[in-house]
Design a protein around this motif. Structure first.
Motif, PDB file in Angstrom:
ATOM      1  N   UNK A  39       0.845  -1.197   0.000  1.00 50.47           N
ATOM      2  CA  UNK A  39       0.000   0.000   0.000  1.00 50.47           C
ATOM      3  C   UNK A  39       0.881   1.248   0.000  1.00 50.47           C
ATOM      4  N   UNK A  40       0.666   2.082  -1.013  1.00 52.43           N
ATOM      5  CA  UNK A  40       1.413   3.336  -1.122  1.00 52.43           C
ATOM      6  C   UNK A  40       0.481   4.483  -0.738  1.00 52.43           C
ATOM      7  N   UNK A  41       1.008   5.460  -0.006  1.00 53.62           N
ATOM      8  CA  UNK A  41       0.247   6.677   0.267  1.00 53.62           C
ATOM      9  C   UNK A  41       1.160   7.863   0.006  1.00 53.62           C
ATOM     10  N   UNK A  42       0.722   8.744  -0.866  1.00 53.15           N
ATOM     11  CA  UNK A  42       1.480   9.943  -1.229  1.00 53.15           C
ATOM     12  C   UNK A  42       2.919   9.599  -1.628  1.00 53.15           C
ATOM     13  N   UNK A  43       3.073   8.563  -2.444  1.00 52.41           N
ATOM     14  CA  UNK A  43       4.381   8.239  -3.005  1.00 52.41           C
ATOM     15  C   UNK A  43       5.285   7.411  -2.106  1.00 52.41           C
ATOM     16  N   UNK A  44       4.854   7.147  -0.869  1.00 43.49           N
ATOM     17  CA  UNK A  44       5.695   6.337   0.017  1.00 43.49           C
ATOM     18  C   UNK A  44       4.977   5.044   0.379  1.00 43.49           C
ATOM     19  N   UNK A  45       5.780   3.979   0.651  1.00 48.35           N
ATOM     20  CA  UNK A  45       5.164   2.727   1.066  1.00 48.35           C
ATOM     21  C   UNK A  45       4.571   2.915   2.458  1.00 48.35           C
ATOM     22  N   UNK A  46       3.269   2.676   2.578  1.00 52.16           N
ATOM     23  CA  UNK A  46       2.568   2.875   3.848  1.00 52.16           C
ATOM     24  C   UNK A  46       2.681   1.614   4.692  1.00 52.16           C
ATOM     25  N   UNK A  47       2.366   0.475   4.058  1.00 48.13           N
ATOM     26  CA  UNK A  47       2.525  -0.798   4.756  1.00 48.13           C
ATOM     27  C   UNK A  47       2.477  -1.934   3.733  1.00 48.13           C
ATOM     28  N   UNK A  48       2.882  -3.122   4.163  1.00 45.11           N
ATOM     29  CA  UNK A  48       2.740  -4.305   3.331  1.00 45.11           C
ATOM     30  C   UNK A  48       2.035  -5.385   4.144  1.00 45.11           C
ATOM     31  N   UNK A  57      -7.630  -2.920   6.308  1.00 47.21           N
ATOM     32  CA  UNK A  57      -6.482  -2.070   6.624  1.00 47.21           C
ATOM     33  C   UNK A  57      -6.886  -0.607   6.429  1.00 47.21           C
ATOM     34  N   UNK A  58      -6.729   0.187   7.490  1.00 45.36           N
ATOM     35  CA  UNK A  58      -7.086   1.602   7.415  1.00 45.36           C
ATOM     36  C   UNK A  58      -5.848   2.418   7.052  1.00 45.36           C
ATOM     37  N   UNK A  59      -5.964   3.257   6.004  1.00 44.91           N
ATOM     38  CA  UNK A  59      -4.854   4.116   5.600  1.00 44.91           C
ATOM     39  C   UNK A  59      -5.252   5.546   5.946  1.00 44.91           C
ATOM     40  N   UNK A  60      -4.677   6.049   7.021  1.00 51.71           N
ATOM     41  CA  UNK A  60      -5.045   7.387   7.488  1.00 51.71           C
ATOM     42  C   UNK A  60      -3.834   8.302   7.280  1.00 51.71           C
ATOM     43  N   UNK A  61      -4.003   9.363   6.461  1.00 50.49           N
ATOM     44  CA  UNK A  61      -2.891  10.289   6.205  1.00 50.49           C
ATOM     45  C   UNK A  61      -3.069  11.565   7.013  1.00 50.49           C
ATOM     46  N   UNK A  62      -1.950  12.283   7.192  1.00 55.37           N
ATOM     47  CA  UNK A  62      -1.970  13.500   8.013  1.00 55.37           C
ATOM     48  C   UNK A  62      -2.941  14.549   7.481  1.00 55.37           C
ATOM     49  N   UNK A  63      -3.132  14.554   6.149  1.00 55.33           N
ATOM     50  CA  UNK A  63      -4.019  15.554   5.552  1.00 55.33           C
ATOM     51  C   UNK A  63      -5.500  15.174   5.676  1.00 55.33           C
ATOM     52  N   UNK A  64      -5.787  14.094   6.408  1.00 58.64           N
ATOM     53  CA  UNK A  64      -7.181  13.718   6.642  1.00 58.64           C
ATOM     54  C   UNK A  64      -7.713  12.700   5.658  1.00 58.64           C
ATOM     55  N   UNK A  65      -6.929  12.389   4.585  1.00 60.16           N
ATOM     56  CA  UNK A  65      -7.374  11.386   3.618  1.00 60.16           C
ATOM     57  C   UNK A  65      -7.441  10.023   4.303  1.00 60.16           C
TER      58      UNK A  65
END
Lengths: 132, 348
Positions: A39-48, A57-65
């Protein structure tokens, strides 16, 4: 004539070779991460996460996405996303079986949230399958 | 005995170490540029060297994205937005890259048969852009008024000063028909020395470099099937697959950016003569080496009646086209048969 010492030496070398081979084999196995969901978020690997256990799997980014990916033994799909167009939900499921037939291949993309979920698979059996 | 032994040792070590020299395929999806998603992949020896190439690629991509951005301004950057807002007052000095692109567009647009791709019709295209956002047709009189300010000869390019001046202050540039293809050429130049075996797709604007390093001889590039047209071959939604190296593929179609009103589809490729979406074709894919030319031609052929498009593409050496006609039938120029899955081509 073979001497006993020669024979022992050869066996030793063969064993060393086998050990080396095993180490490398296991290493490549690891780097290929067969059946892994990356899983990539904003160009970086978030998790595998490996395929298998059914989980969200919840992908929570700093910008609220926020995106939620559902994973099971066969594949994964986007369960929910707080993006405006919800196109990622409509992209359906990616499985080890169906990815050659999808236009996005092994990926589910959420453009607004910059999330890319990718199934890591070994090179396709059929070399004529397109790269893109 | 000793010699046999050393020979065996070398043989064994060689066998063990051979597999780790093979180059592997790495890939990355990049968001945030050119209003689309960028897919980038290539064969190299390590993740580190792939990441290094990605970094240089992203740097150049950011520069090009800002330069060709017509909606935003950036401090100190005389980009497309800046030109559109200031070139009506006085000549604006621009980067060589933007100047070069405008010059290329001007040269092609002057060529007989190539006139329909006009990057100076920004006034008309922005009316359609707003219309699609609002879901209503643009006002007919507004369109008529806008066409009065689309004369490319009113864009004055000064080669020595590298300046752009609008002799008609109401004229506006829209680079949508060419920017991604041109950008792909620039990005190719950044990548090819460091990782010759690569493929990049700017939202369907594809360039494939040297052959993949996994035993295949060609890259496989699929063409998306327009809705309502029967997909062929591998199933899914592929219309065909082309096997290529050192080649650009660009598709223009009615199925990605459009709105529907009363069951009628209005897409984003506007004929400068009617100010309406062109309806000769559902889609056309151009295959040729140069990305800028491929991008220009895909828009041009989409705007031309099918027969005229065929005649035009056949007059260009080493270029081919795949057409999806209005009735859904699919044809391609003969020179593409040798690289098309539907005609028996393979990646091997």
């Amino acid at each position: 004539m073979f001497k006993k010492k020669d024979f022992l030496l050869i066996m030793l070398v063969l064993l060393a070779a086998l050990a080396l081979f095993l180490v490398q084999y296991l290493n490549t196995k690891n780097t290929q991460s067969l059946g892994m969901v990356r899983i990539w978020a904003d160009g970086k690997i978030y998790t595998e996460v490996p395929l298998g256990k059914e989980q969200d799997i919840r992908i929570l980014q700093e910008n609220g996405c926020e995106n939620v990916v559902h994973i099971d033994a066969d594949g994964f799909y986007m369960l929910s996303a707080n993006c405006h167009n919800q196109l990622c939900i409509g992209q359906g499921e990616v499985t080890g079986e169906n990815y050659p037939l999808r236009s996005l291949g092994t990926h589910i993309l959420c453009l607004p949230n910059r999330v890319d979920v990718e199934l890591l698979v070994e090179k396709a059996e059929n070399p004529d399958l397109p790269d893109i | 005995m000793k010699r046999l032994f050393s020979f065996l040792l070398v043989l064994i070590l060689a066998t063990v170490h051979l597999p780790c020299q093979a180059e592997e395929k790495y890939s990355k999806t990049i968001f945030g540029y050119f209003d689309t998603v960028v897919s980038f992949m290539g064969y190299t020896d390590s993740q580190e060297s792939f990441d290094a190439v990605c970094e240089e690629l992203t740097h150049e991509m950011k520069y090009l994205h800002q330069l060709f951005d017509g909606y935003n301004s950036y401090p100190g950057q005389h980009n497309l937005w800046y030109v559109n807002h200031h070139a009506g007052e006085a000549p604006v000095k621009v980067d060589d890259v933007l100047f070069d692109l405008l010059q290329k567009c001007q040269a092609l647009q002057k060529t007989p048969g190539y006139e329909k791709v006009n990057v100076a019709m920004g006034t008309v295209l922005s009316l359609w852009h707003n219309a699609r956002e609002e879901g209503a047709l643009p006002d007919r009189t507004a369109l008529q008024a806008a066409t009065q300010h689309t004369d490319f000869s009113k864009i004055i390019l000064n080669e020595e000063e590298k300046t752009v001046f609008f002799a008609d202050p109401k004229i506006r540039l829209d680079l949508g028909a060419v920017a991604k293809g041109y950008a792909a050429d620039r990005l190719k130049a950044v990548v090819e020395d460091k990782m010759p075996s690569f493929l990049i797709s700017l939202g369907g604007n594809v360039y494939a470099g040297d052959a993949p390093l996994d035993g295949r001889k060609k890259w496989g590039v699929s063409v998306q099937c327009p809705d309502g047209v029967t997909p062929i071959q591998f199933g899914g939604d592929m219309l065909d697959v082309f096997y290529v190296n050192r080649m650009s593929l660009v598709t223009s179609g009615d199925y990605q950016r459009y709105m529907e009103i009363d069951g009628k589809r209005y897409h984003h490729i506007i004929d400068p003569d009617t100010c309406m979406p062109a309806n000769h074709l559902r889609a056309v894919t151009i295959v040729c080496e140069n990305g800028f030319l491929a991008d220009y031609l895909s828009t041009l052929l989409f705007l031309l009646p099918y027969e005229e498009g065929v005649t035009l593409i056949e007059s260009i050496p080493d270029a081919g086209a795949l057409f999806v006609l209005a009735d859904g039938s699919v044809t391609m120029t003969e020179n593409l048969h040798a690289i098309a899955y539907s005609h028996g081509a393979t990646a091997r």
